[in-house]
Design a protein around this motif. Structure first.
Motif, short mmCIF file in Angstrom:
data_model
loop_
_atom_site.label_atom_id
_atom_site.label_comp_id
_atom_site.label_asym_id
_atom_site.label_seq_id
_atom_site.Cartn_x
_atom_site.Cartn_y
_atom_site.Cartn_z
N LYS A 35 0.85 -1.18 0.00
CA LYS A 35 0.00 0.00 0.00
C LYS A 35 0.89 1.23 0.00
O LYS A 35 2.06 1.17 0.39
CB LYS A 35 -0.93 0.01 1.23
CG LYS A 35 -1.95 -1.11 1.24
CD LYS A 35 -2.88 -0.99 2.43
CE LYS A 35 -3.94 -2.11 2.41
NZ LYS A 35 -4.89 -2.00 3.55
N VAL A 36 0.32 2.35 -0.41
CA VAL A 36 1.04 3.61 -0.44
C VAL A 36 0.40 4.55 0.58
O VAL A 36 -0.80 4.85 0.48
CB VAL A 36 1.01 4.24 -1.84
CG1 VAL A 36 1.64 5.64 -1.79
CG2 VAL A 36 1.76 3.37 -2.83
N VAL A 37 1.17 4.97 1.56
CA VAL A 37 0.69 5.90 2.58
C VAL A 37 1.05 7.31 2.13
O VAL A 37 2.23 7.62 1.91
CB VAL A 37 1.32 5.59 3.95
CG1 VAL A 37 0.74 6.52 5.01
CG2 VAL A 37 1.09 4.12 4.31
N THR A 63 5.69 6.19 -9.16
CA THR A 63 5.56 6.22 -10.61
C THR A 63 4.24 5.59 -11.07
O THR A 63 3.62 4.81 -10.35
CB THR A 63 6.72 5.45 -11.25
OG1 THR A 63 6.67 4.09 -10.80
CG2 THR A 63 8.06 6.06 -10.86
N PRO A 64 3.81 5.91 -12.30
CA PRO A 64 2.61 5.25 -12.83
C PRO A 64 2.71 3.73 -12.78
O PRO A 64 1.71 3.05 -12.49
CB PRO A 64 2.55 5.77 -14.27
CG PRO A 64 3.18 7.11 -14.21
CD PRO A 64 4.29 6.98 -13.20
N ALA A 65 3.90 3.18 -13.06
CA ALA A 65 4.05 1.72 -13.02
C ALA A 65 3.75 1.15 -11.65
O ALA A 65 3.18 0.06 -11.51
CB ALA A 65 5.48 1.34 -13.43
N LEU A 66 4.12 1.89 -10.61
CA LEU A 66 3.85 1.45 -9.24
C LEU A 66 2.38 1.61 -8.89
O LEU A 66 1.74 0.68 -8.38
CB LEU A 66 4.71 2.26 -8.26
CG LEU A 66 4.62 1.87 -6.79
CD1 LEU A 66 5.43 0.60 -6.52
CD2 LEU A 66 5.11 2.99 -5.88
N VAL A 67 1.83 2.79 -9.18
CA VAL A 67 0.45 3.08 -8.78
C VAL A 67 -0.55 2.20 -9.53
O VAL A 67 -1.59 1.83 -8.98
CB VAL A 67 0.15 4.58 -9.01
CG1 VAL A 67 -1.31 4.89 -8.67
CG2 VAL A 67 1.08 5.44 -8.16
N LEU A 82 -6.65 3.30 -6.92
CA LEU A 82 -7.07 4.28 -5.92
C LEU A 82 -7.23 3.66 -4.54
O LEU A 82 -6.84 4.25 -3.53
CB LEU A 82 -8.38 4.94 -6.37
CG LEU A 82 -8.93 6.05 -5.47
CD1 LEU A 82 -7.96 7.22 -5.42
CD2 LEU A 82 -10.28 6.53 -5.99
N GLN A 83 -7.79 2.45 -4.48
CA GLN A 83 -8.06 1.84 -3.18
C GLN A 83 -6.79 1.33 -2.50
O GLN A 83 -6.83 0.96 -1.33
CB GLN A 83 -9.07 0.71 -3.35
CG GLN A 83 -10.41 1.16 -3.91
CD GLN A 83 -10.98 2.37 -3.17
OE1 GLN A 83 -10.98 2.41 -1.94
NE2 GLN A 83 -11.44 3.36 -3.92
N GLY A 84 -5.67 1.33 -3.21
CA GLY A 84 -4.41 0.96 -2.58
C GLY A 84 -3.69 2.13 -1.94
O GLY A 84 -2.63 1.96 -1.34
N LEU A 85 -4.28 3.32 -2.07
CA LEU A 85 -3.72 4.51 -1.43
C LEU A 85 -4.31 4.65 -0.02
O LEU A 85 -5.53 4.72 0.15
CB LEU A 85 -4.04 5.76 -2.24
CG LEU A 85 -3.54 5.80 -3.69
CD1 LEU A 85 -3.95 7.11 -4.34
CD2 LEU A 85 -2.03 5.61 -3.76
N TYR A 86 -3.43 4.69 0.97
CA TYR A 86 -3.85 4.91 2.36
C TYR A 86 -3.61 6.39 2.62
O TYR A 86 -2.50 6.83 2.91
CB TYR A 86 -3.05 4.03 3.31
CG TYR A 86 -3.54 4.05 4.75
CD1 TYR A 86 -4.34 3.02 5.24
CD2 TYR A 86 -3.20 5.08 5.60
CE1 TYR A 86 -4.78 3.02 6.56
CE2 TYR A 86 -3.65 5.10 6.92
CZ TYR A 86 -4.44 4.07 7.39
OH TYR A 86 -4.87 4.10 8.72
N VAL A 87 -4.68 7.19 2.50
CA VAL A 87 -4.54 8.64 2.55
C VAL A 87 -4.74 9.13 3.99
O VAL A 87 -5.72 8.74 4.65
CB VAL A 87 -5.57 9.32 1.62
CG1 VAL A 87 -5.38 10.83 1.63
CG2 VAL A 87 -5.42 8.77 0.20
N VAL A 88 -3.83 9.95 4.45
CA VAL A 88 -3.91 10.52 5.80
C VAL A 88 -3.88 12.04 5.71
O VAL A 88 -3.11 12.61 4.94
CB VAL A 88 -2.76 10.01 6.71
CG1 VAL A 88 -2.92 8.53 6.99
CG2 VAL A 88 -1.39 10.27 6.08
#
Length: 368
Positions: free
Chosen positions: A286-288, A307-311, A316-322
């Motif tokens: 996940k990406v925080v 990078t786009p390759a990573l994202v 969107l649901q793999g982004l842990y937004v704080v």
């Protein structure tokens, strides 16, 4: 015919994906190229021009990747005013090109770059000629850039079609890159440029400093720690909100970089985009991430290591937004923005994301 000058700093943003946190100067540019970075500013200018939906326009450009190629790839013809004396190009080439385009009597100069490029444009022109920036840099604190490349093309179309587009002076700001690499943000005001100011298209000046009380950050951190999944990589993005999580876990943090963590242990610090892909491999991750205060950018500002390759692997649901509620309120209802450099991916990332705002406290927020 509307006379549009097009100018690209080909190496703007070059250091972002390889964790150099800037692209100013020949030494950093050469190191970024050595690490395998690919120039993206000409492509982003192509995206902007391709979004122009009118034929009542005449393009004036500088040669090669400084503008000519972007216009051609977008399907338009241009009058090439001149060309750089040497490759790779430098700030002197930007200064020379901006002055030459202005001498052609263009109505507006559309330029692609970052804060260093905006400084060059201000040095060359002052506030005498309307300009508009296509975001392509690592660090974009200035208020002269559109939210995305496509937004630049849409705004140019409105200008050409004669719609009422308000103009205003916008700040040019840049930071000390060496201090930035050491984890300190020192933004300096350099002047103001005249830009179209339709706020659905143009980003705000970045807000700096701590925006919330330490207790709120502690709550966000405590909530995150409770939800850590075993054997899952966490890409820890930049910013003070993410730094608070790392601090509460007792882990060293790259405030203005990207770190990688798994099972409560630091795996790697200050990673480049390629390093993240290699270290994560096919494992779950996940990406925080936290939005930029005052602007709302989630991706594409200061975190090009994502990078786009990573994202693409997480969506969107793999982004842990704080973020704190006060940071969200500062946006005045504007959505969060993704500008990855890949327009198709940006479209896929549109939707609603959960933003963690405290301990067991979250809100839903739009992303566009």
């Amino acid at each position: 015919m509307f006379r549009l000058g097009v100018l690209v700093n080909p190496y703007a943003g070059l250091g972002g994906s390889v964790a150099l946190k800037g692209s100013d100067g020949a030494e950093i540019r050469d190191e970024a190229l050595k690490r395998g970075a690919k120039p993206m500013a000409p492509t982003r200018m192509t995206q902007a021009i391709a979004a122009i939906n009118t034929q009542e326009i005449a393009f004036y450009t500088w040669g090669g990747d400084m503008g000519e190629n972007s216009v051609k790839e977008a399907g338009f013809e241009s009058t090439v005013v001149g060309a750089p004396d040497n490759w790779p190009t430098s700030a002197e080439d930007t200064l020379k090109a901006a002055k030459a385009l202005a001498e052609q009597g263009v109505d507006l100069i559309l330029f692609a770059g970052g804060d260093g490029t905006a400084r060059n444009i201000f040095e060359a022109l002052g506030g005498s000629l309307p300009v508009l920036g296509v975001p392509a840099g690592v660090k974009i604190h200035s208020g002269v850039y559109t939210l995305t490349p496509t937004a630049a093309g849409q705004l140019i179309t409105e200008l050409v079609e004669g719609k009422l587009v308000r103009m205003e002076q916008a700040e040019v700001r840049d930071i000390d890159e060496q201090a930035f690499r050491e984890g300190r943000v020192r933004a300096q005001y350099y002047g103001e440029l005249l830009v179209p100011a339709e706020h659905q298209y143009v980003q705000a000046v970045k807000n700096g400093g701590k925006e919330v009380e330490e207790l709120v950050l502690d709550d966000i951190a405590a909530d995150f720690i409770e939800h850590i999944e075993p054997e899952t990589f966490y890409v820890m993005g930049s910013g003070t909100t993410v730094a608070a999580i790392m601090e509460q876990m007792g882990l060293p943090n790259t405030l203005l970089g990207t770190d990688l963590m798994r099972d409560g242990e630091l795996v790697a610090s200050d990673c480049s985009g390629q390093q993240l892909l290699e270290l994560i491999g096919s494992a779950p991750f996940k990406v925080v991430i936290t939005p930029i205060g005052g602007q709302g950018h989630l991706l594409g500002r200061g975190n090009q290591q994502l990078t786009p390759a990573l994202v693409k692997q997480i969506g969107l649901q793999g982004l842990y937004v704080v973020a704190t509620r006060s940071k969200l309120l500062e946006l005045n209802g504007k959505p969060l923005v993704v500008d990855t450099g890949d327009p198709e991916l940006d479209r896929q990332l549109q939707g609603v994301v959960t933003v963690h705002t405290g301990y067991r406290d979250a809100v839903l927020y739009r992303v566009t």
